[in-house]
Design an enzyme around this catalytic site. Structure first.
Site, PDB file in Angstrom:
ATOM      1  N   ILE A  31       0.620  -1.134  -0.101  1.00 40.49           N
ATOM      2  CA  ILE A  31       0.034  -0.141  -0.103  1.00 40.49           C
ATOM      3  C   ILE A  31       1.063   1.333   0.010  1.00 40.49           C
ATOM      4  O   ILE A  31       0.286   2.354  -0.184  1.00 40.49           O
ATOM      5  CB  ILE A  31      -1.028   0.112   1.250  1.00 40.49           C
ATOM      6  CG1 ILE A  31      -0.343  -0.122   2.494  1.00 40.49           C
ATOM      7  CG2 ILE A  31      -2.145  -1.125   0.895  1.00 40.49           C
ATOM      8  CD1 ILE A  31      -1.478  -0.008   3.600  1.00 40.49           C
ATOM      9  N   HIS A  32       2.092   1.023   0.008  1.00 37.84           N
ATOM     10  CA  HIS A  32       2.945   2.174  -0.031  1.00 37.84           C
ATOM     11  C   HIS A  32       3.713   2.299  -1.406  1.00 37.84           C
ATOM     12  O   HIS A  32       4.651   2.982  -1.769  1.00 37.84           O
ATOM     13  CB  HIS A  32       3.969   2.389   0.915  1.00 37.84           C
ATOM     14  CG  HIS A  32       3.446   2.387   2.330  1.00 37.84           C
ATOM     15  ND1 HIS A  32       3.565   1.142   3.392  1.00 37.84           N
ATOM     16  CD2 HIS A  32       2.645   3.304   3.034  1.00 37.84           C
ATOM     17  CE1 HIS A  32       3.030   1.312   4.213  1.00 37.84           C
ATOM     18  NE2 HIS A  32       2.230   2.500   4.068  1.00 37.84           N
TER      19      HIS A  32
END
Ligand code: ADP
Ligand code: ADP
Ligand code: MG
Ligand code: MG
Ligand code: MG
Ligand code: MG
Lengths: 332, 211, 332, 211
Positions: C218-219
């Site tokens: 998610i980064h």
């Protein structure tokens, strides 16, 4: 803009199926399975509320079926109004004997289809009234107000009419309240990036990176002007000024506020915009009675946002506060 | 020389056979100020209509109503709905007739135009499909034969386009961009022109030029 | 990717302010105003639940503060864990005397910060337990399970721990239930387009148009593989297979399902994906007890989605069904 | 020749003065497999630390604790937190000392390394900042002067980078991409090297080459 789809031709039907599987409070009915209704039967004798519109705006339109909101919703193809046949099915399904309010956005096709459907329903002995959402101030001047399109502000009309119907009011009353909510609601939006229709290679309209298309419609209809993005602050000021430029007939300095994402603009940004919008409303002495911030009326993955104000009176405020429940919005 | 349900069905088949370039062209025209779907919508409508073959014993009106009903479950666009409304109204008007005389066509176009006006709330002069119909009605009045009718119709739709091209559009979203609609054909009017052309068939159309 | 912001440096704080103005059930506290807590005091003696993490994932983390969920949440900068100081503030604010469960994603920095904060809190006499979400199956192999990152599946742990705390269970019990939820939850995601950090000119990572980056973090942490997008169907099958490849210790064929948007992918597509995921789960004899579909754990405007499964037992199922209320999720 | 709080503060000021290229380079290194923020985080940490001037009467330990506390509210990244942990641990160790003797530095590096290991759960050999500290500790043991200390430190951080460059990274997200980490410096290790270089000052650094 890669889309998580199987085929353009099955986009709407698969999505509707997935919606109803996720939310068992909804189910699909009608000849083409294009009408979303409540799974649990509503109380007999309640005025029915039907809506309808093109697909690609979830949660609008069909996501707002539920107690205190819609009874039935006709679903068209992407960015295309429901057919006359589907519109008729939605009216038939919304009716429990007390008549049906058809509450839709003011789009030529949608209106004509619901009117034709309503006259067919009348042949079956079903009374109906039609109320059109006309909140998009960018879509016509104040003089031609009734030609304006309906966008995110339609939610306030859904909510008020839904509450009135749930209270047991009759069709004329429910329609009156819906009309009042429409009259007192205004929206202005802007786009930052376009969306792609399923199956197309390129967006049907462009928004250059770094550009704000002020007043663009939820189908990509050209906006009022375009200029380079400067700040959330400046945009908020411009939007608030535009919304307050027209005065509602009765003075009202208390509003319900909706800060809405058009799709791809994330919550983080909506909250920043919301913060600035509030500040400008306060500068104008406007008091915020209720607020919603989120993706409520979208255009698939279009980037941008809209701001809607519903100028309240006591009646509308009561209706907005009444309980309601649907997969995307609950008031309790 | 009268027009039967079978003739109408054959005209629809001709339109269907050449729908692809028409679809592309109308989408392009509608992309300028609208949502770019006039062609797609029309293609879907024609597709559904071309799958409806007339009952051999059906009246013209019954066939038109049958087309309208099928079309009513196929499209939700404004243009499509106006066509459906026109089909319904003309179907009611001709429900007892086995064929339409050539010199009744203008009257039926009037029925269609008035129904479209009632449904849309749009009168003449707004640069829409209604203006094309008005012109068609006027020019086809007094046609003496089907060939004559076709020539008059072709001339009418072209003339309508020419007359309105440089006027502003006054309907829908385009209204606030009246200026930018100047110089361009309205997609609905262009659609009528292309439909008439395809319905008339290559022979009749050869003498005209909408290109 | 034009962002509705004022300045990168004020992005987080303005957004948090806007969040709390929109949702008066939340308020900001702490030395840097970076801890979101419930506005209404919780019952004394309830075990506190603190969480925290980087910003840019709304509704995660701080959007899940509310009855039946979190008590306090420390907020870092974009994609950066909360500081030790903020983490400490979240623990202090979550405590009402019964100790605090720190329930966070397994990110090196976040974990270390909460551990340091917990040891400082202990100096003040506050007991705490730390439980780490490790649901992202793409982030480590089964053998190194405890090294996996926490992503969308953290929600199930929030919900179960929140319910246990609300029931009045003690810290050890609440921590046990949180751990069980973590142990039984798995997530797999994919990205279709990157997101942009505020203030940057270009995304920190690329996802080529038309490409699926399977397992991307998610980064934007690189995924397991990339290939051209084929269909929602094929992707759903691959995700389900990956999620079912490991068996939970106790057999469980009943699950809670979360189909989550990473940001820009709209509801329409999520529902299509959800429909296919359900079909594949059914093929494997898996029964779906509960389902959520929406943007619950995002990466700003990243496009893509994740699918999480929580393999239920009776206890977890009861906890998931308990009432809970926060601005982005309600169970009643 | 001992190192006082003022010396530490001066070193921090030197680092701060040249932080920009360091920031860019570390972000680039971290972009390869991580989230690309090592430089940004470090710059913020150094910025906060450089704004903390030591109380004239403060012990080295008090100053280190003061730095740790300020830093603890400035960053949430793993690397930052490991530095904060090291500052706290070495601060506790030196809380009574007005200065640190050159030949105590290796011991303090050991304190820092052990604290980082305890906090992170990462031992030596994983290609992280901890490996750089281990090498620093080993190489600076027995340093005779500050100049000698600086030269040894510069050699140590370079040697650590050289030794680990072609090994796989075993920490964090990069673990599942061990192969692609081969041939590239770990951003944390590179950060230590650049910090030591900047702290040592241009004179000392001139003789070495991390470029
Ligand atoms: N309100 C209206 N009155 C008359 N004609 C209309 C109206 N709205 C649309 N039209 C006609 O339909 C055409 C657009 O058709 P189409 O693109 O299929 O519909 P939509 O606007 O729903 O996308 C216009 O060019 C115009 O000729
Ligand atoms: N668990 C860990 N153990 C040891 N060192 C670590 C650990 N996690 C990160 N590091 C060090 O920190 C560096 C990354 O720092 P930074 O980019 O600031 O943190 P983040 O990973 O939180 O973005 C890595 O290159 C490594 O040297
Ligand atoms: Mg259309
Ligand atoms: Mg159109
Ligand atoms: Mg980081
Ligand atoms: Mg990093």
């Amino acid at each position: 803009m890669t889309k998580i789809i199987n085929a353009p031709g099955t986009y709407v039907d698969e999505s509707l199926e997935g919606l109803c599987l996720a939310h068992p409070s909804l189910k699909l009915v009608g000849d083409e399975c294009r009408v979303v209704v409540r799974s649990r039967p509503k109380s007999a004798g309640k005025v029915g509320i039907a809506s309808g519109g093109g697909f690609g705006h979830l949660p609008l339109f069909c996501g707002y079926v539920g107690p205190g909101l819609l009874d039935a919703c006709a679903v068209g193809n992407v960015f295309e109004g429901p057919t006359v046949g589907t519109s008729l099915d939605s009216i038939l399904n919304a009716d429990t004997g007390a008549g049906v309010l058809c509450l839709i956005g003011n789009y030529g096709g949608d209106r004509m289809n619901f009117e034709m459907a309503a006259s067919m329903a009348e042949d079956d002995g079903i009374r109906s009234e039609l109320v059109l959402g006309t909140d998009d101030v960018a879509s016509a001047t104040e003089e031609e107000k009734d030609k304006r399109r309906g966008v995110a502000g339609l939610l306030f009309a859904y909510k008020c009419a839904g509450a009135a119907a749930e209270e047991g009011r009759d069709l004329a009353e429910v329609a009156r309240i819906a009309r009042k909510a429409v009259d007192r609601t205004r929206t202005i939006g802007f786009a930052l990036a376009p969306c792609l229709m399923p199956g197309r290679d390129a967006p049907a309209f462009e928004v250059a990176p770094g550009t704000v298309e002020f007043g663009m419609g939820i189908h990509g209809e050209p906006g009022l002007w375009r200029k380079p993005f400067s700040s959330a602050e400046a945009l908020a000021e411009e939007m608030v000024d535009k919304l307050l430029a027209e005065k509602v007939s009765e003075t009202s300095s208390r509003v319900a506020l909706l800060v809405n994402s058009l799709g791809a603009s994330p919550y983080e940004e909506l909250f920043i915009l919301h913060r600035s919008v509030r500040a400008h409303l306060a500068d104008h002495g406007i008091e915020i009675a209720r607020v919603m911030v989120g993706p409520f009326v979208t255009s698939m993955e279009m980037a941008g946002a809209s701001v809607s104000l519903c100028f309240l009176d006591e009646e509308l405020e009561t209706m907005l506060a009444a309980p309601a429940q649907c997969p995307f919005w609950a008031v309790s | 020389m009268a027009i039967s349900a079978k003739d109408i069905s054959a005209a629809i088949a001709r339109i269907q056979a050449g729908i692809e370039p028409v679809e592309r062209r109308l989408n392009a025209a509608d992309s300028r100020l609208g949502d770019g779907d006039t062609g797609t919508m029309l293609a879907r409508l024609i597709g559904v209509m071309s799958s409806q073959s007339p009952d051999p014993s059906a009246s013209v009106g019954a066939y038109l109503s049958q087309l309208a009903k099928a079309a009513a479950r196929s499209t939700g666009s404004s243009f499509g709905t106006l066509i459906i409304a026109a089909l319904m109204a003309t179907g009611r008007e001709t429900k007892e007739r086995d064929s339409i005389a050539v010199d009744d066509v203008a009257d039926l176009l009037g029925v269609a135009r008035r129904e479209m006006t009632a449904r849309s709330g749009t009168g003449e002069g707004s640069k829409t499909v209604i203006d094309s119909l008005a012109r068609l009605e006027a020019e086809t009045r007094g046609a003496g034969s089907r060939a004559d009718l076709a020539q008059r119709a072709l001339a009418a739709v072209d003339a309508a386009l020419d007359d309105f091209r440089d006027l502003p559009c006054r309907v829908g979203r385009a209204r606030i961009h009246e200026a930018s609609s100047i110089g361009h054909d309205d997609p609905g009017m262009l659609a009528v022109a292309l439909l008439v052309r395809a319905a008339a068939g290559p022979k009749a159309a050869a003498d005209t030029d909408i290109e």
